[in-house]
Scaffold this active site. Structure first.
Site, PDB file in Angstrom:
ATOM      1  N   SER A   1      42.085  48.385  32.244  1.00 35.36           N
ATOM      2  CA  SER A   1      40.794  48.978  32.676  1.00 35.36           C
ATOM      3  C   SER A   1      41.041  50.096  33.527  1.00 35.36           C
TER       4      SER A   1
ATOM      5  N   LYS B   1      42.638  43.429  36.044  1.00 39.03           N
ATOM      6  CA  LYS B   1      43.021  44.369  35.070  1.00 39.03           C
ATOM      7  C   LYS B   1      44.380  45.096  35.767  1.00 39.03           C
TER       8      LYS B   1
ATOM      9  N   ILE C   1      33.087  52.337  28.082  1.00 39.31           N
ATOM     10  CA  ILE C   1      32.938  52.315  26.740  1.00 39.31           C
ATOM     11  C   ILE C   1      31.740  51.577  26.394  1.00 39.31           C
TER      12      ILE C   1
ATOM     13  N   TYR D   1      37.352  41.560  38.824  1.00 39.83           N
ATOM     14  CA  TYR D   1      37.752  42.334  37.673  1.00 39.83           C
ATOM     15  C   TYR D   1      38.807  43.416  37.781  1.00 39.83           C
ATOM     16  N   ALA D   2      38.758  44.093  39.056  1.00 38.69           N
ATOM     17  CA  ALA D   2      39.739  45.161  39.194  1.00 38.69           C
ATOM     18  C   ALA D   2      41.196  44.432  39.460  1.00 38.69           C
ATOM     19  N   ALA D   3      41.013  43.405  40.274  1.00 38.24           N
ATOM     20  CA  ALA D   3      42.337  42.607  40.501  1.00 38.24           C
ATOM     21  C   ALA D   3      42.890  42.109  39.195  1.00 38.24           C
TER      22      ALA D   3
ATOM     23  N   VAL E   1      40.172  31.206  25.711  1.00 38.35           N
ATOM     24  CA  VAL E   1      41.411  31.713  26.132  1.00 38.35           C
ATOM     25  C   VAL E   1      41.999  31.097  27.580  1.00 38.35           C
TER      26      VAL E   1
ATOM     27  N   ASN F   1      42.555  40.776  24.125  1.00 35.73           N
ATOM     28  CA  ASN F   1      41.416  41.858  24.307  1.00 35.73           C
ATOM     29  C   ASN F   1      40.164  41.149  24.787  1.00 35.73           C
TER      30      ASN F   1
HETATM   31  N1  CAA Z   1      30.024  54.229  43.634  1.00 36.09           N
HETATM   32  C1  CAA Z   1      29.056  54.249  44.671  1.00 36.09           C
HETATM   33  N2  CAA Z   1      28.181  53.499  45.254  1.00 36.09           N
HETATM   34  C2  CAA Z   1      27.929  52.523  44.591  1.00 36.09           C
HETATM   35  C3  CAA Z   1      28.386  52.264  43.285  1.00 36.09           C
HETATM   36  C4  CAA Z   1      29.359  53.113  42.823  1.00 36.09           C
HETATM   37  N3  CAA Z   1      29.864  52.883  41.545  1.00 36.09           N
HETATM   38  N4  CAA Z   1      27.728  51.090  42.891  1.00 36.09           N
HETATM   39  C5  CAA Z   1      26.906  50.812  43.936  1.00 36.09           C
HETATM   40  N5  CAA Z   1      26.885  51.659  44.881  1.00 36.09           N
HETATM   41  C6  CAA Z   1      26.375  51.546  46.114  1.00 36.09           C
HETATM   42  C7  CAA Z   1      24.676  51.387  45.955  1.00 36.09           C
HETATM   43  O1  CAA Z   1      24.204  52.875  45.508  1.00 36.09           O
HETATM   44  C8  CAA Z   1      24.091  50.972  47.042  1.00 36.09           C
HETATM   45  O2  CAA Z   1      24.226  52.008  48.006  1.00 36.09           O
HETATM   46  P1  CAA Z   1      23.005  51.774  49.063  1.00 36.09           P
HETATM   47  O3  CAA Z   1      22.945  50.527  50.007  1.00 36.09           O
HETATM   48  O4  CAA Z   1      22.950  53.072  49.830  1.00 36.09           O
HETATM   49  O5  CAA Z   1      21.592  52.007  48.454  1.00 36.09           O
HETATM   50  C9  CAA Z   1      25.078  49.936  47.470  1.00 36.09           C
HETATM   51  O6  CAA Z   1      26.535  50.233  46.807  1.00 36.09           O
HETATM   52  C10 CAA Z   1      24.742  48.339  46.966  1.00 36.09           C
HETATM   53  O7  CAA Z   1      24.516  48.680  45.768  1.00 36.09           O
HETATM   54  P2  CAA Z   1      23.161  47.676  44.941  1.00 36.09           P
HETATM   55  O8  CAA Z   1      22.366  47.973  45.628  1.00 36.09           O
HETATM   56  O9  CAA Z   1      23.423  47.932  43.441  1.00 36.09           O
HETATM   57  O10 CAA Z   1      23.897  46.076  45.115  1.00 36.09           O
HETATM   58  P3  CAA Z   1      23.822  44.848  44.519  1.00 36.09           P
HETATM   59  O11 CAA Z   1      24.462  43.884  45.516  1.00 36.09           O
HETATM   60  O12 CAA Z   1      22.344  44.806  44.169  1.00 36.09           O
HETATM   61  O13 CAA Z   1      24.654  44.922  43.348  1.00 36.09           O
HETATM   62  C11 CAA Z   1      26.504  45.360  41.949  1.00 36.09           C
HETATM   63  C12 CAA Z   1      26.025  45.088  43.282  1.00 36.09           C
HETATM   64  C13 CAA Z   1      26.294  44.121  41.102  1.00 36.09           C
HETATM   65  C14 CAA Z   1      28.057  45.671  42.019  1.00 36.09           C
HETATM   66  C15 CAA Z   1      25.987  46.718  41.049  1.00 36.09           C
HETATM   67  O14 CAA Z   1      25.812  47.693  41.747  1.00 36.09           O
HETATM   68  C16 CAA Z   1      26.650  47.151  40.025  1.00 36.09           C
HETATM   69  O15 CAA Z   1      26.199  46.233  38.835  1.00 36.09           O
HETATM   70  N6  CAA Z   1      27.329  48.272  39.884  1.00 36.09           N
HETATM   71  C17 CAA Z   1      28.071  48.301  38.719  1.00 36.09           C
HETATM   72  C18 CAA Z   1      29.526  47.988  38.907  1.00 36.09           C
HETATM   73  C19 CAA Z   1      30.221  48.619  37.693  1.00 36.09           C
HETATM   74  O16 CAA Z   1      30.373  49.767  37.593  1.00 36.09           O
HETATM   75  N7  CAA Z   1      30.908  47.602  36.818  1.00 36.09           N
HETATM   76  C20 CAA Z   1      31.505  47.967  35.591  1.00 36.09           C
HETATM   77  C21 CAA Z   1      30.943  47.140  34.409  1.00 36.09           C
HETATM   78  S1  CAA Z   1      31.822  47.687  33.032  1.00 36.09           S
HETATM   79  C22 CAA Z   1      33.357  47.258  32.965  1.00 36.09           C
HETATM   80  O17 CAA Z   1      33.841  46.871  34.030  1.00 36.09           O
HETATM   81  C23 CAA Z   1      34.123  47.941  31.888  1.00 36.09           C
HETATM   82  C24 CAA Z   1      35.376  48.646  32.464  1.00 36.09           C
HETATM   83  O18 CAA Z   1      36.353  48.083  32.517  1.00 36.09           O
HETATM   84  C25 CAA Z   1      35.186  49.810  33.215  1.00 36.09           C
HETATM   85  P1  NAI Z   2      32.254  42.325  25.251  1.00 38.98           P
HETATM   86  O1  NAI Z   2      31.500  41.865  26.197  1.00 38.98           O
HETATM   87  O2  NAI Z   2      31.640  43.237  24.247  1.00 38.98           O
HETATM   88  O3  NAI Z   2      33.238  41.412  24.387  1.00 38.98           O
HETATM   89  C1  NAI Z   2      33.814  40.481  25.037  1.00 38.98           C
HETATM   90  C2  NAI Z   2      34.432  39.503  23.998  1.00 38.98           C
HETATM   91  O4  NAI Z   2      35.254  38.579  24.542  1.00 38.98           O
HETATM   92  C3  NAI Z   2      33.156  38.590  23.535  1.00 38.98           C
HETATM   93  O5  NAI Z   2      32.847  38.625  22.392  1.00 38.98           O
HETATM   94  C4  NAI Z   2      33.218  37.139  24.499  1.00 38.98           C
HETATM   95  O6  NAI Z   2      32.599  36.137  23.637  1.00 38.98           O
HETATM   96  C5  NAI Z   2      34.907  37.145  24.455  1.00 38.98           C
HETATM   97  N1  NAI Z   2      35.273  36.184  25.379  1.00 38.98           N
HETATM   98  C6  NAI Z   2      34.664  35.984  26.722  1.00 38.98           C
HETATM   99  N2  NAI Z   2      35.214  35.049  27.310  1.00 38.98           N
HETATM  100  C7  NAI Z   2      36.091  34.389  26.650  1.00 38.98           C
HETATM  101  C8  NAI Z   2      36.860  33.290  26.481  1.00 38.98           C
HETATM  102  N3  NAI Z   2      37.201  32.482  27.562  1.00 38.98           N
HETATM  103  N4  NAI Z   2      37.791  33.124  25.329  1.00 38.98           N
HETATM  104  C9  NAI Z   2      37.472  33.541  24.105  1.00 38.98           C
HETATM  105  N5  NAI Z   2      36.760  34.655  24.088  1.00 38.98           N
HETATM  106  C10 NAI Z   2      35.977  35.078  25.248  1.00 38.98           C
HETATM  107  O7  NAI Z   2      33.292  43.295  25.827  1.00 38.98           O
HETATM  108  P2  NAI Z   2      34.167  44.694  25.475  1.00 38.98           P
HETATM  109  O8  NAI Z   2      33.558  45.895  26.049  1.00 38.98           O
HETATM  110  O9  NAI Z   2      34.437  44.732  23.744  1.00 38.98           O
HETATM  111  O10 NAI Z   2      35.634  44.408  26.227  1.00 38.98           O
HETATM  112  C11 NAI Z   2      36.844  43.905  25.531  1.00 38.98           C
HETATM  113  C12 NAI Z   2      37.860  44.369  26.419  1.00 38.98           C
HETATM  114  O11 NAI Z   2      37.967  45.619  26.829  1.00 38.98           O
HETATM  115  C13 NAI Z   2      37.762  43.344  27.995  1.00 38.98           C
HETATM  116  O12 NAI Z   2      39.012  42.893  28.026  1.00 38.98           O
HETATM  117  C14 NAI Z   2      37.106  44.396  28.593  1.00 38.98           C
HETATM  118  O13 NAI Z   2      37.795  43.937  29.970  1.00 38.98           O
HETATM  119  C15 NAI Z   2      37.896  45.707  28.375  1.00 38.98           C
HETATM  120  N6  NAI Z   2      37.439  46.832  28.847  1.00 38.98           N
HETATM  121  C16 NAI Z   2      36.067  47.409  28.447  1.00 38.98           C
HETATM  122  C17 NAI Z   2      35.318  48.391  28.950  1.00 38.98           C
HETATM  123  C18 NAI Z   2      33.928  48.711  28.496  1.00 38.98           C
HETATM  124  O14 NAI Z   2      33.768  49.717  29.179  1.00 38.98           O
HETATM  125  N7  NAI Z   2      33.565  48.164  27.688  1.00 38.98           N
HETATM  126  C19 NAI Z   2      36.066  49.514  29.870  1.00 38.98           C
HETATM  127  C20 NAI Z   2      37.718  48.809  30.090  1.00 38.98           C
HETATM  128  C21 NAI Z   2      38.217  47.826  29.800  1.00 38.98           C
END
Ligand code: CAA
Ligand code: NAI
Length: 246
Positions: free
Chosen positions: A141, A158, A187, A154-156, A63, A89
Site C-alpha cells: 500500500s 504493508k 481505491i 497497517y503501515a508496518a 488467513v 490480497n
Molecule cells: N493528515 C494530516 N492530519 C490528519 C490526518 C491526515 N491524513 N488525519 C487526521 N489528521 C489530524 C486531524 O485533522 C486532527 O487534527 P486536529 O487535532 O488539529 O483537529 C488530528 O489529526 C486527529 O484526528 P481525528 O480528530 O480524526 O482523531 P481521531 O482519534 O478521532 O481519529 C483516525 C483518528 C481514526 C486516524 C482518523 O483520523 C482517520 O480515520 N483517519 C484516516 C486514516 C486513513 O487515512 N486511513 C486509510 C484507510 S484506507 C487504507 O488503508 C487503504 C490504503 O492502503 C491506503
Molecule cells: P475490502 O475490505 O473491500 O476487502 C478485504 C477482504 O478481505 C474482505 O472480503 C474480507 O472479508 C477479507 N478478509 C479480511 N480478513 C480476512 C481473513 N482473516 N481471512 C480471509 N479473508 C479476510 O478491502 P480492499 O480495499 O479490497 O483491499 C484489498 C487489499 O488491498 C488489502 O490487502 C488492502 O490492504 C489493500 N489495499 C487497499 C487499498 C484501498 O484503498 N482500498 C489501498 C492499498 C492497499
C-alpha cells in the site's frame, strides 16, 4: 486470453479489489479459487460470477489460522490439481492515532496483513516448487511505502509485505517462482468508505490523475504480474496510485 486454464488463489475475494480481480482473472481464462473469511458474501459473489459463465469456486479461509489455510490449499489442489498463481490480497485496517492505538488492534492487523501473507505463501510453496513455476503477488500500500497518519499498524504490515516480497523473490527465483507486490493508492472499496470524507478529499487532491483508484486499476496490475507478460519481472513493487506520492 492471458491466463487460459491457469489456477489462481485470490484471498480476500469476497469484496472490493479481490472480487474484481476474481472477475478479471476468470474473464482471462483462469480457474479462480476465491478465498475469504466472509462465507456469505464469498458464496454469493462466486455464485454471481458462475452465473456469468466464469470458472470460480469459493473457499472459506481465515488467513490468520494456519490450519484453515492448509485446508483451503488442500481443497483447491484436490479440485483443480494445480496452483499456479497466489494473490495475497486479504487485508484489514484498524486505524487510530499512535497515542490511542490499542495493543489488540496493533496485533490484529499484523495477524491478517503480515502473518496471513506468510501462511498462504508457505502453504502453496510445495505445490509451486513441484511444478517448477509460480507467480506470487502480494498487496502492499501507499501507506506502507510512505506512512500515513492513523495507520501505525497497517503501515508496518504493508512495509513488511515489501520486505517479504523482495526476500522471497531472491529465495524462490531459482525455483521458477516470481514474487512481486502491488502498492495501491486510495481505491474505492469498503476499506476507504470508512475514511472520513475530509481526509479522502485531501488524498484525492494529492493525486495528479485527480481521482481515487478503482478496483479494476489494481486487478489489472495483478493480471499483468500473474500473466506470462511479466515472466522477467521479479521482486518489484508496482505502484498503482495515480502518482500520489511523487
Ligand atoms: N493528515 C494530516 N492530519 C490528519 C490526518 C491526515 N491524513 N488525519 C487526521 N489528521 C489530524 C486531524 O485533522 C486532527 O487534527 P486536529 O487535532 O488539529 O483537529 C488530528 O489529526 C486527529 O484526528 P481525528 O480528530 O480524526 O482523531 P481521531 O482519534 O478521532 O481519529 C483516525 C483518528 C481514526 C486516524 C482518523 O483520523 C482517520 O480515520 N483517519 C484516516 C486514516 C486513513 O487515512 N486511513 C486509510 C484507510 S484506507 C487504507 O488503508 C487503504 C490504503 O492502503 C491506503
Ligand atoms: P475490502 O475490505 O473491500 O476487502 C478485504 C477482504 O478481505 C474482505 O472480503 C474480507 O472479508 C477479507 N478478509 C479480511 N480478513 C480476512 C481473513 N482473516 N481471512 C480471509 N479473508 C479476510 O478491502 P480492499 O480495499 O479490497 O483491499 C484489498 C487489499 O488491498 C488489502 O490487502 C488492502 O490492504 C489493500 N489495499 C487497499 C487499498 C484501498 O484503498 N482500498 C489501498 C492499498 C492497499
Amino acid at each position: 486470453m492471458r491466463l487460459k486454464d491457469k489456477v489462481a488463489i485470490i484471498t480476500g475475494a469476497a469484496n472490493g479489489i479481490g472480487l474484481t480481480a476474481s472477475e478479471v482473472f476468470a474473464r482471462e481464462g483462469a480457474k479462480v479459487a476465491m478465498a475469504d473469511f466472509n462465507i456469505e458474501q464469498g458464496e454469493n459473489s462466486a455464485q454471481i460470477l458462475r452465473e456469468q459463465g466464469y470458472e470460480v469456486t469459493f473457499f472459506q479461509v481465515n488467513v490468520v489460522d494456519r490450519t484453515s489455510v492448509d485446508l483451503m490449499v488442500e481443497k483447491v489442489q484436490a479440485l483443480y490439481g494445480k496452483i499456479e498463481i497466489l494473490i495475497n490480497n486479504a487485508g484489514i485496517t484498524k486505524d487510530a492515532m499512535l497515542s490511542k492505538l490499542s495493543v489488540e488492534d496493533f496485533q490484529a492487523v499484523l495477524d491478517v496483513n503480515l502473518t496471513g501473507v506468510f501462511h498462504c505463501t508457505q502453504a502453496v510453496l510445495p505445490v509451486m516448487i513441484t511444478n517448477g513455476k509460480g507467480k506470487i503477488i502480494n498487496t502492499s500500500s501507499v501507506s506502507g511505502v510512505y506512512g500515513n497518519v492513523g495507520q501505525t499498524n497497517y503501515a508496518a504490515t504493508k512495509a513488511g509485505v515489501v520486505g517479504m516480497t523482495k526476500t522471497w523473490a531472491k529465495e524462490l527465483g531459482r525455483k521458477g517462482i516470481n514474487v512481486n507486490a502491488v502498492a495501491p493508492g486510495f481505491i474505492e472499496t469498503g476499506m476507504t468508505a470508512k475514511v472520513p470524507e475530509k481526509i479522502l478529499d485531501q488524498m484525492k487532491q494529492m493525486v495528479p490523475l485527480a481521482r481515487l483508484g478503482k478496483p479494476e486499476d489494481i486487478a489489472n496490475a495483478y493480471l499483468y504480474l500473474a500473466s506470462d507478460e511479466s515472466n522477467y519481472v521479479n521482486g518489484t513493487v508496482l505502484h498503482v496510485d495515480g502518482g500520489i506520492m511523487m
